[in-house]
Design a protein around this motif. Sequence first.
Motif, mmCIF file in Angstrom:
data_model
loop_
_atom_site.group_PDB
_atom_site.id
_atom_site.type_symbol
_atom_site.label_atom_id
_atom_site.label_comp_id
_atom_site.label_asym_id
_atom_site.label_seq_id
_atom_site.Cartn_x
_atom_site.Cartn_y
_atom_site.Cartn_z
ATOM 1 N N LYS A 1 0.355 -0.065 -4.250
ATOM 2 C CA LYS A 1 -0.285 0.222 -2.968
ATOM 3 C C LYS A 1 -1.028 -1.007 -2.449
ATOM 4 O O LYS A 1 -0.990 -1.325 -1.262
ATOM 5 N N GLU A 2 -1.718 -1.685 -3.336
ATOM 6 C CA GLU A 2 -2.446 -2.895 -2.957
ATOM 7 C C GLU A 2 -1.480 -3.961 -2.428
ATOM 8 O O GLU A 2 -1.721 -4.588 -1.393
ATOM 9 N N SER B 1 1.577 -3.564 -1.253
ATOM 10 C CA SER B 1 2.217 -3.147 -0.013
ATOM 11 C C SER B 1 1.278 -3.292 1.173
ATOM 12 O O SER B 1 1.677 -3.734 2.252
ATOM 13 N N GLN B 2 0.019 -2.911 0.975
ATOM 14 C CA GLN B 2 -0.946 -3.039 2.059
ATOM 15 C C GLN B 2 -1.172 -4.511 2.415
ATOM 16 O O GLN B 2 -1.286 -4.879 3.579
ATOM 17 N N ASN C 1 1.805 -5.627 4.338
ATOM 18 C CA ASN C 1 1.834 -4.994 5.649
ATOM 19 C C ASN C 1 1.071 -5.828 6.677
ATOM 20 O O ASN C 1 1.421 -5.871 7.851
ATOM 21 N N THR D 1 -7.680 -3.539 5.414
ATOM 22 C CA THR D 1 -6.919 -2.301 5.637
ATOM 23 C C THR D 1 -6.252 -2.281 6.991
ATOM 24 O O THR D 1 -5.576 -1.331 7.339
ATOM 25 N N PHE E 1 -5.699 4.708 0.666
ATOM 26 C CA PHE E 1 -4.294 4.509 0.992
ATOM 27 C C PHE E 1 -3.504 5.756 0.692
ATOM 28 O O PHE E 1 -3.697 6.417 -0.323
#
Length: 326
Positions: free
Chosen positions: A52-53, A55-56, A59, A78, A108
């Motif tokens: 998640k980290e 991917s964020q 992003n 974020t 997230f």
Amino acid sequence: MSFTQQMQDLYKVLGTTKTASDAEIKSAYRTLAKKYHPDLNPDDKEIELKFKEISQAYNILGDAKKKQQYDRGEIDATGQQQNPFHSGYTQRGNPRGPTSGGGPGGGFDFGQEMDIGDIFSDLFGGRRQGAGGGPGGRAGGGVPKRKGSDVKYECTVNFVEAAAGAKKRINLADGKTLNITIPPGTNDKQVLRLKGQGLPGKGGALNGDANIEIRIEEHPMFTRKGYNVHLDLPITLLEAVEGTTLTVPTVTGKVKVRIPADSNTGTILRLKGKGIDDIKGHNRGDQLIRLQVTLPEETDKELRDFLRGWSKSTSYDPRKDTGLFD
């Protein structure tokens, strides 16, 4: 280092620096995504959190506009607008965003997929399908029911394949293949959507879709304008003066074309119906042939002597009627 601390510097999350190029950022993400994707590390909460980290971070850093905003301090890690009166995190330590909240799972949401299908297309071609969902949209193991993410692929075709249509096969990263049909008249960067060919859903939910972006290679002779195909055809001086019949290529094969006598450079010949099908297959464009009278790289003395003698007996002046050289 905690999740919150790590997300304060997205470059550290991807193991890059602020001076990294777009290609370096993409490469760093690709490497980490292969290592930490949850489908390759099932039931590992730490791995899922790490992903998640990653991917964020991608992003934001993988998007030129967001990256510039982040570098200028206009958005936080974020993607939220910076507010001088509030920190970028909730009291629970979860990054602010549409899914942050006070209950479990705040912060997230792994279901909020970013537009990174072009990366996943290199990593996965479809993984194991999640277990069937029961009442309430959850699988037997309590896995949330969630549709799989879409993925993006690129498929390169040549000019003729795009014009006339073709069958192509895409090789996926897991060794599988995907057969696709290129419709006649396909445009460059046109996207074909294949239902259910993306990443697998969770908890028995539907798979995502595969979006195939078609890239068309340039052709050495043909160019496209709408549904018409344009071709420059070199001809000799003798062919231009006396006329001839030549075999020329089209997107559907070679045809014979009559070159009229006394043709000149710039003369356009139209081959009806020899262009490109419209995407619906209702009409077909034409092929337009522009003649180019072309001399050899070196002319011999005999030709030059003949032209000197011929010019003395004629008032031929190609610039006379243009009105530009008076």
